[in-house]
Design a protein around this motif. Structure first.
Motif, short mmCIF file in Angstrom:
data_model
loop_
_atom_site.label_atom_id
_atom_site.label_comp_id
_atom_site.label_asym_id
_atom_site.label_seq_id
_atom_site.Cartn_x
_atom_site.Cartn_y
_atom_site.Cartn_z
N ARG A 86 1.15 -0.95 -0.03
CA ARG A 86 -0.06 -0.06 -0.09
C ARG A 86 1.16 1.18 -0.39
O ARG A 86 0.62 1.96 1.29
CB ARG A 86 -0.71 0.27 1.04
CG ARG A 86 -1.84 0.66 1.10
CD ARG A 86 -3.58 0.11 2.48
NE ARG A 86 -3.90 1.22 2.26
CZ ARG A 86 -5.36 1.33 1.70
NH1 ARG A 86 -5.41 0.34 1.29
NH2 ARG A 86 -6.17 2.48 1.79
N ILE A 101 5.83 2.77 9.38
CA ILE A 101 5.52 2.82 7.22
C ILE A 101 7.05 3.43 7.12
O ILE A 101 7.53 3.55 7.62
CB ILE A 101 4.96 4.23 7.69
CG1 ILE A 101 3.68 4.36 8.40
CG2 ILE A 101 4.92 4.44 6.20
CD1 ILE A 101 2.86 5.60 7.96
N ARG A 151 2.46 14.33 7.45
CA ARG A 151 2.21 13.02 8.21
C ARG A 151 0.67 12.90 7.92
O ARG A 151 0.16 11.20 7.96
CB ARG A 151 2.76 12.83 9.32
CG ARG A 151 3.02 11.59 9.99
CD ARG A 151 3.71 11.49 11.50
NE ARG A 151 3.12 13.66 11.94
CZ ARG A 151 3.86 13.83 13.30
NH1 ARG A 151 4.75 13.19 13.81
NH2 ARG A 151 3.91 14.95 13.61
N GLU A 152 0.08 13.26 8.46
CA GLU A 152 -1.56 12.73 8.35
C GLU A 152 -1.90 12.62 7.56
O GLU A 152 -2.40 11.49 7.32
CB GLU A 152 -1.79 14.27 8.59
CG GLU A 152 -2.14 14.70 9.73
CD GLU A 152 -0.63 15.39 10.28
OE1 GLU A 152 -0.04 15.29 11.60
OE2 GLU A 152 0.10 15.58 9.08
N HIS A 172 -0.84 2.23 -4.05
CA HIS A 172 -2.69 3.07 -2.94
C HIS A 172 -2.57 4.13 -3.79
O HIS A 172 -4.15 4.30 -4.25
CB HIS A 172 -3.21 3.42 -1.43
CG HIS A 172 -3.38 3.60 -0.75
ND1 HIS A 172 -5.27 3.03 -1.41
CD2 HIS A 172 -3.97 4.55 -0.75
CE1 HIS A 172 -5.58 3.61 -0.92
NE2 HIS A 172 -5.44 4.78 -0.28
N VAL A 190 -0.49 8.61 7.29
CA VAL A 190 -1.40 8.18 8.38
C VAL A 190 -2.70 7.69 7.49
O VAL A 190 -3.20 5.85 7.67
CB VAL A 190 -1.14 8.88 9.29
CG1 VAL A 190 -2.18 7.61 10.59
CG2 VAL A 190 0.19 8.57 10.11
N ASP A 191 -3.48 8.35 7.51
CA ASP A 191 -4.68 8.49 6.61
C ASP A 191 -5.10 7.30 5.94
O ASP A 191 -6.25 6.63 5.65
CB ASP A 191 -5.37 9.60 6.42
CG ASP A 191 -5.54 10.77 7.65
OD1 ASP A 191 -5.44 10.29 8.88
OD2 ASP A 191 -6.37 12.00 6.88
N ALA A 192 -3.97 7.47 5.39
CA ALA A 192 -3.70 6.33 3.88
C ALA A 192 -3.38 4.89 3.83
O ALA A 192 -3.92 4.15 3.75
CB ALA A 192 -3.07 6.91 2.36
N LYS A 193 -3.44 4.98 5.44
CA LYS A 193 -2.76 3.58 5.72
C LYS A 193 -1.57 2.97 4.88
O LYS A 193 -2.02 1.68 4.38
CB LYS A 193 -4.01 1.98 5.58
CG LYS A 193 -5.20 2.62 7.21
CD LYS A 193 -6.30 2.07 6.63
CE LYS A 193 -7.51 2.33 7.99
NZ LYS A 193 -8.29 3.17 7.77
N ALA A 194 -0.35 3.56 4.50
CA ALA A 194 0.52 3.49 3.87
C ALA A 194 0.99 2.70 4.63
O ALA A 194 1.22 3.00 5.58
CB ALA A 194 1.16 4.76 3.20
N ASP A 195 1.81 1.92 3.45
CA ASP A 195 2.74 0.96 4.71
C ASP A 195 4.87 1.01 3.50
O ASP A 195 5.68 0.21 3.98
CB ASP A 195 3.03 -0.44 4.08
CG ASP A 195 2.65 -1.23 2.48
OD1 ASP A 195 2.82 0.23 2.58
OD2 ASP A 195 2.04 -2.52 3.06
#
Length: 325
Positions: free
Chosen positions: A48, A138, A103-104, A70, A107-112
């Protein structure tokens, strides 16, 4: 260190030629240790990814890794993705925003996994750095070209070598090392062809004009335009400046008497406005390049680290070959 599973899938080329191309799907891979600038980092194959600017996205697309992206963040300086040779790939992933990387958003995108450059994406000031993302679990990857400025683990390579290094490292992370090497080999073949056909004799002196009126923002020797100019047979008048993008006084430009001006063209600073300024400014109106109307427009995404560097090189090389001597 575990080794990535070798590529077995056939390569599917969706675009011909030396520039934009899209490869096939990625096989499974185990964890690998890969350099992030000068630091050894253990990566688990991402699923992602969030990519910042076209250089990041295009590297993933060129390696056939669209299914692992993603979404993308594309600030206004970038030309519309609809104009990109990778437009079909952009259409398959989410547009996450047109602001600077933060950063937000990640994080909101649930990135890895996040791909960006140092200072052009990751930033101490904006609170999004590889170290901060490490703390959030991440993974991150930085363009090798930008590692020149990275304070913790700097790394210095020539700009095109930075492109090849990124493709090689991303190939390791995603388990497609053979495919990455094939893409690199194709790009190197194109560069060799340009070098072989470059004009002989005196090298035209070239000034890269990014922006600025009080001072000029230009290219030092650590960004792709320096290699584009050099491989095409010209000489960047600031190739002795050990920097990436930098500012210089107009006196230095005038002293160099450039034969050609390369205009970096991007969204909020159109090329024609820059050309008009150079023609109207008393400091630059009598430069040989301006007097003879020798302007070459380089697309923003041909000038930042990414696969389209090859397109920029081929276009500028053709311009120099056809330049009256």
């Amino acid at each position: 260190m575990n080794k990535a599973v070798p590529v077995l899938a056939a390569v599917a080329l969706l675009a011909a030629g030396c520039g934009a191309q899209v490869e096939g799907a990625a096989p499974a891979a185990q964890d690998v240790v890969v350099k992030r600038c000068g630091e050894d980092v253990r990566y688990t194959k991402p699923q992602r990814s969030v990519v910042y600017e076209a250089g990041s996205a295009d590297k993933m697309f060129a390696l056939g890794l669209t299914e692992h992206v993603h979404g993308y963040v594309m600030p206004p300086a970038n030309p519309p993705v609809a104009e990109s040779p990778y437009a079909a790939e952009y259409a398959k992933v989410q547009f996450l925003g047109d602001d600077l990387l933060n950063r937000e958003l990640v994080v909101d995108a649930k990135a890895d996994f996040v791909v960006a450059g140092w200072n052009s994406g990751f930033s101490d000031q904006r609170g999004i750095t590889p170290a901060i993302l490490d703390g959030l679990g991440i993974q991150s990857f930085m363009h090798t070209e930008s590692c020149f400025n990275y304070p913790n683990f700097p790394e210095k390579v020539t700009p095109f070598e930075g492109l090849y290094t990124d493709l090689r490292r991303l190939g390791q992370i995603f388990g497609v090392p053979d495919r990455a090497q094939q893409v690199i080999t194709d790009y190197q073949r194109c560069v060799d062809q340009v070098i072989a056909t470059a004009p002989k004799g005196d090298q035209p002196k070239v000034f890269l004009y990014d922006s600025g009126t009080d001072q000029a923002s230009t290219a030092g020797n650590q960004v792709p335009p320096n290699d584009i100019i050099r491989f095409a047979g010209g000489r960047n008048i600031f190739d002795g400046v050990d920097a990436r993008w930098t500012k210089v006084g107009w006196e230095a430009v005038v002293d160099a008497q450039p034969d050609v001006v390369v205009i970096l063209d991007y969204g909020d600073k159109p090329a024609q406005e820059k050309i008009d300024f150079l023609k109207s400014s008393p400091a630059t109106a009598q430069l040989p390049a301006v007097v003879h109307n020798r302007f070459y427009v380089l697309d923003y995404n041909e000038g930042i680290s990414g696969p389209r560097n090859i397109d920029g090189l081929e276009g500028f090389a053709k311009y120099l070959r056809e330049l009256p001597r």
